[in-house]
Design a protein around this motif. Structure first.
Motif, PDB file in Angstrom:
ATOM      1  N   GLY A  35       0.763  -1.235   0.000  1.00  0.00           N
ATOM      2  CA  GLY A  35       0.000   0.000   0.000  1.00  0.00           C
ATOM      3  C   GLY A  35       0.798   1.293   0.000  1.00  0.00           C
ATOM      4  O   GLY A  35       0.251   2.343   0.323  1.00  0.00           O
ATOM      5  N   LEU A  36       2.054   1.255  -0.368  1.00  0.00           N
ATOM      6  CA  LEU A  36       2.796   2.512  -0.511  1.00  0.00           C
ATOM      7  C   LEU A  36       2.331   3.225  -1.773  1.00  0.00           C
ATOM      8  O   LEU A  36       1.846   2.609  -2.707  1.00  0.00           O
ATOM      9  CB  LEU A  36       4.295   2.239  -0.627  1.00  0.00           C
ATOM     10  N   ARG A  37       2.496   4.523  -1.789  1.00  0.00           N
ATOM     11  CA  ARG A  37       2.260   5.263  -3.027  1.00  0.00           C
ATOM     12  C   ARG A  37       3.488   5.112  -3.912  1.00  0.00           C
ATOM     13  O   ARG A  37       4.587   4.834  -3.434  1.00  0.00           O
ATOM     14  CB  ARG A  37       2.000   6.719  -2.718  1.00  0.00           C
ATOM     15  N   VAL A  38       3.312   5.322  -5.195  1.00  0.00           N
ATOM     16  CA  VAL A  38       4.417   5.147  -6.140  1.00  0.00           C
ATOM     17  C   VAL A  38       5.564   6.093  -5.806  1.00  0.00           C
ATOM     18  O   VAL A  38       6.729   5.688  -5.766  1.00  0.00           O
ATOM     19  CB  VAL A  38       3.936   5.348  -7.593  1.00  0.00           C
ATOM     20  N   ALA A  39       5.257   7.354  -5.553  1.00  0.00           N
ATOM     21  CA  ALA A  39       6.307   8.328  -5.235  1.00  0.00           C
ATOM     22  C   ALA A  39       7.014   7.950  -3.940  1.00  0.00           C
ATOM     23  O   ALA A  39       8.237   8.066  -3.840  1.00  0.00           O
ATOM     24  CB  ALA A  39       5.716   9.723  -5.123  1.00  0.00           C
ATOM     25  N   GLY A  40       6.265   7.507  -2.952  1.00  0.00           N
ATOM     26  CA  GLY A  40       6.873   7.092  -1.683  1.00  0.00           C
ATOM     27  C   GLY A  40       7.744   5.864  -1.848  1.00  0.00           C
ATOM     28  O   GLY A  40       8.824   5.769  -1.262  1.00  0.00           O
ATOM     29  N   GLY A  41       7.273   4.904  -2.657  1.00  0.00           N
ATOM     30  CA  GLY A  41       8.069   3.703  -2.917  1.00  0.00           C
ATOM     31  C   GLY A  41       9.360   4.018  -3.648  1.00  0.00           C
ATOM     32  O   GLY A  41      10.424   3.490  -3.318  1.00  0.00           O
ATOM     33  N   LEU A  42       9.264   4.896  -4.648  1.00  0.00           N
ATOM     34  CA  LEU A  42      10.470   5.283  -5.388  1.00  0.00           C
ATOM     35  C   LEU A  42      11.450   6.053  -4.504  1.00  0.00           C
ATOM     36  O   LEU A  42      12.664   5.815  -4.568  1.00  0.00           O
ATOM     37  CB  LEU A  42      10.097   6.134  -6.602  1.00  0.00           C
ATOM     38  N   ALA A  43      10.925   6.968  -3.688  1.00  0.00           N
ATOM     39  CA  ALA A  43      11.799   7.755  -2.815  1.00  0.00           C
ATOM     40  C   ALA A  43      12.495   6.857  -1.789  1.00  0.00           C
ATOM     41  O   ALA A  43      13.700   6.986  -1.559  1.00  0.00           O
ATOM     42  CB  ALA A  43      10.999   8.836  -2.114  1.00  0.00           C
ATOM     43  N   LEU A  44      11.738   5.960  -1.185  1.00  0.00           N
ATOM     44  CA  LEU A  44      12.319   5.053  -0.201  1.00  0.00           C
ATOM     45  C   LEU A  44      13.358   4.143  -0.854  1.00  0.00           C
ATOM     46  O   LEU A  44      14.434   3.923  -0.305  1.00  0.00           O
ATOM     47  CB  LEU A  44      11.221   4.232   0.471  1.00  0.00           C
ATOM     48  N   TYR A  45      13.034   3.628  -2.040  1.00  0.00           N
ATOM     49  CA  TYR A  45      13.982   2.763  -2.744  1.00  0.00           C
ATOM     50  C   TYR A  45      15.267   3.525  -3.095  1.00  0.00           C
ATOM     51  O   TYR A  45      16.363   2.993  -2.967  1.00  0.00           O
ATOM     52  CB  TYR A  45      13.350   2.197  -4.011  1.00  0.00           C
ATOM     53  N   PHE A  46      15.124   4.777  -3.558  1.00  0.00           N
ATOM     54  CA  PHE A  46      16.278   5.599  -3.915  1.00  0.00           C
ATOM     55  C   PHE A  46      17.220   5.776  -2.725  1.00  0.00           C
ATOM     56  O   PHE A  46      18.441   5.608  -2.848  1.00  0.00           O
ATOM     57  CB  PHE A  46      15.782   6.960  -4.429  1.00  0.00           C
ATOM     58  N   VAL A  47      16.655   6.090  -1.564  1.00  0.00           N
ATOM     59  CA  VAL A  47      17.465   6.291  -0.361  1.00  0.00           C
ATOM     60  C   VAL A  47      18.144   4.988   0.056  1.00  0.00           C
ATOM     61  O   VAL A  47      19.344   4.957   0.356  1.00  0.00           O
ATOM     62  CB  VAL A  47      16.608   6.866   0.784  1.00  0.00           C
ATOM     63  N   ILE A  48      17.385   3.900   0.062  1.00  0.00           N
ATOM     64  CA  ILE A  48      17.950   2.597   0.442  1.00  0.00           C
ATOM     65  C   ILE A  48      19.053   2.207  -0.521  1.00  0.00           C
ATOM     66  O   ILE A  48      20.115   1.726  -0.108  1.00  0.00           O
ATOM     67  CB  ILE A  48      16.843   1.528   0.485  1.00  0.00           C
ATOM     68  N   TRP A  49      18.841   2.402  -1.831  1.00  0.00           N
ATOM     69  CA  TRP A  49      19.822   1.985  -2.834  1.00  0.00           C
ATOM     70  C   TRP A  49      21.144   2.725  -2.643  1.00  0.00           C
ATOM     71  O   TRP A  49      22.212   2.121  -2.663  1.00  0.00           O
ATOM     72  CB  TRP A  49      19.271   2.248  -4.243  1.00  0.00           C
ATOM     73  N   TRP A  50      21.092   4.049  -2.438  1.00  0.00           N
ATOM     74  CA  TRP A  50      22.331   4.820  -2.304  1.00  0.00           C
ATOM     75  C   TRP A  50      23.066   4.495  -1.010  1.00  0.00           C
ATOM     76  O   TRP A  50      24.300   4.417  -0.995  1.00  0.00           O
ATOM     77  CB  TRP A  50      22.057   6.316  -2.410  1.00  0.00           C
ATOM     78  N   ILE A  51      22.340   4.299   0.066  1.00  0.00           N
ATOM     79  CA  ILE A  51      22.996   3.935   1.333  1.00  0.00           C
ATOM     80  C   ILE A  51      23.686   2.588   1.182  1.00  0.00           C
ATOM     81  O   ILE A  51      24.835   2.414   1.602  1.00  0.00           O
ATOM     82  CB  ILE A  51      21.977   3.926   2.486  1.00  0.00           C
ATOM     83  N   LEU A  52      22.993   1.628   0.573  1.00  0.00           N
ATOM     84  CA  LEU A  52      23.591   0.313   0.402  1.00  0.00           C
ATOM     85  C   LEU A  52      24.739   0.317  -0.600  1.00  0.00           C
ATOM     86  O   LEU A  52      25.681  -0.467  -0.466  1.00  0.00           O
ATOM     87  CB  LEU A  52      22.530  -0.701  -0.006  1.00  0.00           C
ATOM     88  N   LEU A  53      24.691   1.189  -1.597  1.00  0.00           N
ATOM     89  CA  LEU A  53      25.807   1.277  -2.540  1.00  0.00           C
ATOM     90  C   LEU A  53      27.093   1.636  -1.803  1.00  0.00           C
ATOM     91  O   LEU A  53      28.129   1.008  -2.013  1.00  0.00           O
ATOM     92  CB  LEU A  53      25.527   2.310  -3.634  1.00  0.00           C
ATOM     93  N   PHE A  54      27.010   2.633  -0.927  1.00  0.00           N
ATOM     94  CA  PHE A  54      28.213   3.032  -0.195  1.00  0.00           C
ATOM     95  C   PHE A  54      28.644   1.964   0.804  1.00  0.00           C
ATOM     96  O   PHE A  54      29.819   1.894   1.160  1.00  0.00           O
ATOM     97  CB  PHE A  54      27.999   4.376   0.488  1.00  0.00           C
ATOM     98  N   ALA A  55      27.722   1.131   1.251  1.00  0.00           N
ATOM     99  CA  ALA A  55      28.091   0.027   2.137  1.00  0.00           C
ATOM    100  C   ALA A  55      28.735  -1.117   1.362  1.00  0.00           C
ATOM    101  O   ALA A  55      29.615  -1.805   1.876  1.00  0.00           O
ATOM    102  CB  ALA A  55      26.857  -0.481   2.885  1.00  0.00           C
ATOM    103  N   ILE A  56      28.327  -1.322   0.105  1.00  0.00           N
ATOM    104  CA  ILE A  56      28.816  -2.438  -0.697  1.00  0.00           C
ATOM    105  C   ILE A  56      30.101  -2.097  -1.451  1.00  0.00           C
ATOM    106  O   ILE A  56      30.888  -2.993  -1.782  1.00  0.00           O
ATOM    107  CB  ILE A  56      27.700  -2.909  -1.655  1.00  0.00           C
ATOM    108  N   LEU A  57      30.362  -0.832  -1.706  1.00  0.00           N
ATOM    109  CA  LEU A  57      31.546  -0.438  -2.489  1.00  0.00           C
ATOM    110  C   LEU A  57      32.870  -1.027  -1.993  1.00  0.00           C
ATOM    111  O   LEU A  57      33.687  -1.446  -2.809  1.00  0.00           O
ATOM    112  CB  LEU A  57      31.654   1.088  -2.563  1.00  0.00           C
TER     113      LEU A  57
END
Length: 111
Positions: A35-57
C-alpha cells in the motif's frame, strides 16, 4: 549466484537493464502489496539503494599495490579493478529485499 551476477554485468546495457527491471519489480511489490504510493516507494527505494551502494563499495576491492600492478602516476592504494557493474547489481538485489522488508514493517510500526 556470484557467477550469475558476473554474467549479467558483462556490459553496461545489461547491467542497466537488470537494475531497472529489478528496481521496478521491487517498487511494484511495495506499492501493490503493502500500500505505498508510487512516489513514496520510489523515494524510499532511492534512499535505500544509495545507502547500500556506499556500504557495498568496499567489498572485493584490491589495491594496485596488492595486485602488484601499480600504474605510473597513480596512487598505489587505488583499486586495480573497481567492479562497479557487479556492485550495482548486488546493490539493486539487496536494496530490493530491504525495500520489501521495510514496506512490510511499516504497518507494524503504525506508519
Amino acid at each position: 549466484m556470484i557467477r550469475f551476477v558476473k554474467a549479467l554485468a558483462f556490459s553496461l546495457w545489461s547491467t542497466l537493464a537488470v537494475v531497472v527491471v529489478v528496481s521496478a519489480l521491487a517498487v511494484a511489490i511495495a506499492v501493490n502489496v503493502f500500500g505505498l504510493r508510487v512516489a513514496g516507494g520510489l523515494a524510499l527505494y532511492f534512499v535505500i539503494w544509495w545507502i547500500l551502494l556506499f556500504a557495498i563499495l568496499p567489498f572485493g576491492v584490491r589495491s594496485q599495490a596488492e595486485s602488484g600492478e601499480v600504474a605510473a602516476g597513480t596512487e598505489p592504494g587505488a583499486p586495480a579493478v573497481h567492479g562497479l557493474q557487479e556492485k550495482a547489481i548486488w546493490t539493486t538485489l539487496v536494496a530490493s529485499v530491504v525495500l520489501v522488508i521495510a514496506a512490510a514493517v511499516f504497518p507494524l510500526a503504525g506508519l
